[in-house]
Design a protein around this motif. Structure first.
Motif, mmCIF file in Angstrom:
data_model
loop_
_atom_site.group_PDB
_atom_site.id
_atom_site.type_symbol
_atom_site.label_atom_id
_atom_site.label_comp_id
_atom_site.label_asym_id
_atom_site.label_seq_id
_atom_site.Cartn_x
_atom_site.Cartn_y
_atom_site.Cartn_z
ATOM 1 N N GLY A 1 -2.744 50.715 -1.788
ATOM 2 C CA GLY A 1 -1.747 51.505 -1.096
ATOM 3 C C GLY A 1 -1.247 52.643 -1.969
ATOM 4 N N PRO A 2 -0.574 53.645 -1.368
ATOM 5 C CA PRO A 2 -0.113 54.809 -2.134
ATOM 6 C C PRO A 2 0.763 54.450 -3.327
ATOM 7 C CG PRO A 2 0.082 55.214 0.219
ATOM 8 C CD PRO A 2 -0.289 53.766 0.060
ATOM 9 N N GLU A 3 1.687 53.495 -3.163
ATOM 10 C CA GLU A 3 2.579 53.142 -4.274
ATOM 11 C C GLU A 3 1.810 52.518 -5.427
ATOM 12 O OE1 GLU A 3 5.848 50.760 -3.048
ATOM 13 O OE2 GLU A 3 6.627 52.249 -1.632
ATOM 14 N N ALA B 1 -2.147 54.783 -11.681
ATOM 15 C CA ALA B 1 -2.448 56.075 -12.302
ATOM 16 C C ALA B 1 -1.435 56.421 -13.386
ATOM 17 C CB ALA B 1 -2.474 57.164 -11.238
ATOM 18 N N ALA B 2 -0.177 56.024 -13.192
ATOM 19 C CA ALA B 2 0.846 56.290 -14.210
ATOM 20 C C ALA B 2 0.518 55.540 -15.496
ATOM 21 C CB ALA B 2 2.228 55.889 -13.686
ATOM 22 N N ASP B 3 0.149 54.269 -15.380
ATOM 23 C CA ASP B 3 -0.231 53.494 -16.569
ATOM 24 C C ASP B 3 -1.453 54.103 -17.250
ATOM 25 O OD1 ASP B 3 1.858 51.742 -16.123
ATOM 26 O OD2 ASP B 3 0.618 50.280 -15.045
ATOM 27 N N PHE B 4 -2.404 54.532 -16.443
ATOM 28 C CA PHE B 4 -3.622 55.136 -16.991
ATOM 29 C C PHE B 4 -3.298 56.433 -17.723
ATOM 30 C CE2 PHE B 4 -7.654 57.544 -16.482
ATOM 31 C CZ PHE B 4 -8.500 56.663 -17.133
ATOM 32 N N THR B 5 -2.374 57.213 -17.165
ATOM 33 C CA THR B 5 -1.994 58.493 -17.770
ATOM 34 C C THR B 5 -1.366 58.281 -19.139
ATOM 35 O OG1 THR B 5 -1.638 59.473 -15.571
ATOM 36 C CG2 THR B 5 -0.588 60.565 -17.441
ATOM 37 N N LYS B 6 -0.560 57.236 -19.277
ATOM 38 C CA LYS B 6 0.107 56.974 -20.559
ATOM 39 C C LYS B 6 -0.903 56.666 -21.662
ATOM 40 C CE LYS B 6 4.068 55.024 -18.091
ATOM 41 N NZ LYS B 6 4.765 53.752 -17.726
ATOM 42 N N GLU C 1 8.393 59.752 -8.454
ATOM 43 C CA GLU C 1 8.973 59.960 -9.780
ATOM 44 C C GLU C 1 8.219 59.250 -10.895
ATOM 45 O OE1 GLU C 1 13.362 59.674 -11.934
ATOM 46 O OE2 GLU C 1 13.177 59.555 -9.756
ATOM 47 N N THR C 2 7.745 58.033 -10.662
ATOM 48 C CA THR C 2 7.077 57.288 -11.735
ATOM 49 C C THR C 2 5.845 58.020 -12.239
ATOM 50 O OG1 THR C 2 7.877 55.172 -10.877
ATOM 51 C CG2 THR C 2 5.969 55.117 -12.343
ATOM 52 N N LEU C 3 4.963 58.396 -11.323
ATOM 53 C CA LEU C 3 3.753 59.105 -11.732
ATOM 54 C C LEU C 3 4.089 60.514 -12.213
ATOM 55 C CD1 LEU C 3 0.745 59.331 -12.104
ATOM 56 C CD2 LEU C 3 0.501 59.817 -9.655
ATOM 57 N N ALA C 4 5.008 61.177 -11.529
ATOM 58 C CA ALA C 4 5.392 62.525 -11.950
ATOM 59 C C ALA C 4 5.906 62.521 -13.385
ATOM 60 C CB ALA C 4 6.460 63.081 -11.007
ATOM 61 N N THR C 5 6.759 61.559 -13.711
ATOM 62 C CA THR C 5 7.315 61.474 -15.064
ATOM 63 C C THR C 5 6.225 61.211 -16.099
ATOM 64 O OG1 THR C 5 9.427 60.654 -14.193
ATOM 65 C CG2 THR C 5 8.968 60.249 -16.516
ATOM 66 N N ALA C 6 5.288 60.312 -15.779
ATOM 67 C CA ALA C 6 4.196 60.015 -16.713
ATOM 68 C C ALA C 6 3.361 61.264 -16.992
ATOM 69 C CB ALA C 6 3.321 58.898 -16.156
ATOM 70 N N VAL C 7 3.069 62.034 -15.955
ATOM 71 C CA VAL C 7 2.253 63.234 -16.125
ATOM 72 C C VAL C 7 3.020 64.311 -16.894
ATOM 73 C CG1 VAL C 7 1.099 65.117 -14.897
ATOM 74 C CG2 VAL C 7 0.832 62.765 -14.097
ATOM 75 N N LEU C 8 4.301 64.494 -16.577
ATOM 76 C CA LEU C 8 5.100 65.493 -17.299
ATOM 77 C C LEU C 8 5.205 65.139 -18.784
ATOM 78 C CD1 LEU C 8 7.935 66.132 -14.675
ATOM 79 C CD2 LEU C 8 6.000 67.622 -15.212
ATOM 80 N N ARG C 9 5.387 63.858 -19.091
ATOM 81 C CA ARG C 9 5.431 63.440 -20.493
ATOM 82 C C ARG C 9 4.101 63.695 -21.196
ATOM 83 N NH1 ARG C 9 8.773 57.821 -19.531
ATOM 84 N NH2 ARG C 9 10.877 58.726 -19.655
ATOM 85 N N LYS C 10 3.013 63.447 -20.476
ATOM 86 C CA LYS C 10 1.692 63.700 -21.063
ATOM 87 C C LYS C 10 1.516 65.189 -21.350
ATOM 88 C CE LYS C 10 -1.041 61.152 -21.698
ATOM 89 N NZ LYS C 10 -1.445 60.414 -22.903
ATOM 90 N N ILE C 11 2.022 66.039 -20.462
ATOM 91 C CA ILE C 11 1.923 67.489 -20.681
ATOM 92 C C ILE C 11 2.690 67.894 -21.938
ATOM 93 C CG2 ILE C 11 2.598 69.731 -19.740
ATOM 94 C CD1 ILE C 11 1.957 68.623 -16.944
ATOM 95 N N ILE C 12 3.904 67.363 -22.095
ATOM 96 C CA ILE C 12 4.702 67.679 -23.289
ATOM 97 C C ILE C 12 3.997 67.189 -24.544
ATOM 98 C CG2 ILE C 12 6.857 67.180 -24.498
ATOM 99 C CD1 ILE C 12 8.236 67.045 -21.775
#
Length: 445
Positions: free
Chosen positions: A344-346, A352-357, A378-389
């Protein structure tokens, strides 16, 4: 001699039908005479486009579309079109040529163009063969009177509301449908699929069209109680012997007609051996529940031969059968985006958030994030933004696609979150694109 006589003589040859004089010269004279004798047609008044029934998008929305078409955040064009079509609007006539030209190259936007182009768009498509694809998109006609796209759209809506009624409607006209239309219609049965569909899909395994047979086999694979699933389970048991700690594999030595009917493709892709290819397909179509062992435990067993082939088949099985538990386990073994369709989407976003970290922004990360359904919360968005930083100071050259993807996929309602997340330029780029999309959606609502 008449033109027909000249043509006949040329076809049989002057050896068999002698011609006094220069045959080619006479033919040239006849061509000139015939053309000189034609009178140019006087075209009548062209038919006018019918009056539009839909309201056009607002002036500000149209102006933003002009900017997008001009290259400003061009990749959000599909989202603009989808939101506008969902609102039942149409685009101004002056933008139709550019949009129809783009639809010629990108068939993913054609369904939305079918709504947005309105009657003027169809009028143009009737007069320009390169835009004729638009005439195949839904117009709102009924099952009996519509084109193939109209009938597919009608069947899809009916399937969502009354699955059994949609299948019975398709059965009633199946023998009269063209092979091309059958291939399109059988795919619609994926929504609302149940064991009640099995008799119809089983009969479709004998269809003349390969795409029909393949779709029928794929759908039956999702039904563990189907006859096809039972047949594949029997084949899989002859291929895999599951012991307490090991799995012994015996790949098929041939692909018979019965296997072909059940969706096993005999011809191998380049670089893959026949037995490996048949083994992968048999296991992929065998119901995963037949093993009676959790996927994590199966993955821990030692596979004596064909290890990679068996695990690749389990990946395919999880995708085909939409099996969440196996999709999670196989994603840990091979994180490919195809596995996300079983979740499911959630859960997609959490995985994907865990994978991004854990991952640097390489092609694998981009592929996984690209497979996650928008709009990211927010969960995935935050993980991706942190990865960008994190990567902005170490690998700034490697961030372009991740920045763009974040701006395109994060829910635009989170523009404020992104703007306040960090003042670094890459994050502000993401925030700017989110604000652009938020304003775009507001203009279209």
């Amino acid at each position: 001699m008449s033109w027909d006589d000249l043509a006949s003589t040329a076809l049989v040859g002057t050896d068999r039908r002698p011609y006094p004089g220069d045959l080619l010269g006479s033919a040239a004279v006849e061509v000139v005479r015939r053309r000189a004798g034609w009178r140019p047609a006087r075209p009548g008044e062209p038919a006018r486009a019918a009056d539009e029934e839909q309201d056009a998008v607002s002036r500000r929305a149209a102006e933003r579309l002009v900017r997008i078409l001009g290259g400003e955040h061009e990749r959000v064009l599909p989202e603009w079109l989808a939101v506008a079509a969902g609102a039942g609007r149409r685009v101004p006539a002056y933008l139709l040529p550019e949009l129809l030209h783009r639809g010629r190259r990108d068939d993913s936007i054609r369904a939305d163009l079918g709504v947005l182009a309105g009657r003027r768009g169809r009028w143009l498509a009737e007069r320009n063969p390169v835009w004729a694809y638009l005439l195949e998109e839904p117009t709102g006609e009924t099952w009996e009177l519509g084109r193939a796209a109209d009938r597919r759209d009608h069947l899809r809506r009916l399937r969502a509301a009354e699955p059994g009624e949609a299948r019975r409607l398709l059965e009633s006209s199946w023998e009269r449908e063209t092979p091309e239309d059958r291939a399109v219609f059988v795919e619609v049965l994926a929504e609302g699929l149940s064991i009640d569909d099995e008799p119809f899909l089983e009969s479709a395994l004998d269809d003349r069209r390969r795409e029909v047979r393949q779709w029928a086999a794929n759908l039956l694979t999702r039904l563990p109680a189907s006859r096809l699933s039972r047949r594949m389970a029997e084949r899989a048991r002859t291929c895999l012997t599951v012991g307490p700690a090991t799995i012994t594999v015996e790949a098929p030595s041939s692909c018979d007609k019965a296997m072909e009917r059940d969706g096993i493709r005999p011809k191998t892709p380049r670089g893959v051996g026949e037995r490996a290819w048949w083994l992968q397909q048999v296991i992929a179509r065998a119901p995963l529940q037949m093993w009676g062992v959790p996927p994590g435990e199966m993955l821990r067993k030692k596979i004596l031969d064909w290890d990679s082939e068996v695990k690749t088949a389990w990946v395919r099985a999880a995708v085909l059968q939409r099996e969440p538990e196996w999709a999670r386990a196989m994603f840990a073994w091979d994180p490919i985006s195809d596995l996300l369709v079983a979740l499911g989407p959630e859960e997609q976003q959490a995985l994907a958030a865990d994978f991004t970290k854990e991952r640097d922004p390489d092609s694998q990360l981009i592929m996984v994030l690209g497979g996650v359904s928008p709009r990211w919360q927010e969960t995935l968005a935050t993980a991706v933004l942190r990865k960008i930083i994190q990567m902005a100071t170490t690998q700034p050259w490697n961030l372009g696609e991740l920045i763009t993807l974040a701006g395109e996929r994060i829910d635009p309602a989170l523009a404020g979150l992104a703007q306040g997340f960090s003042p670094v330029p890459p994050i502000q780029q993401v925030a700017a694109l989110l604000r652009f999309r938020a304003d775009m959606i507001k203009e279209l609502s």
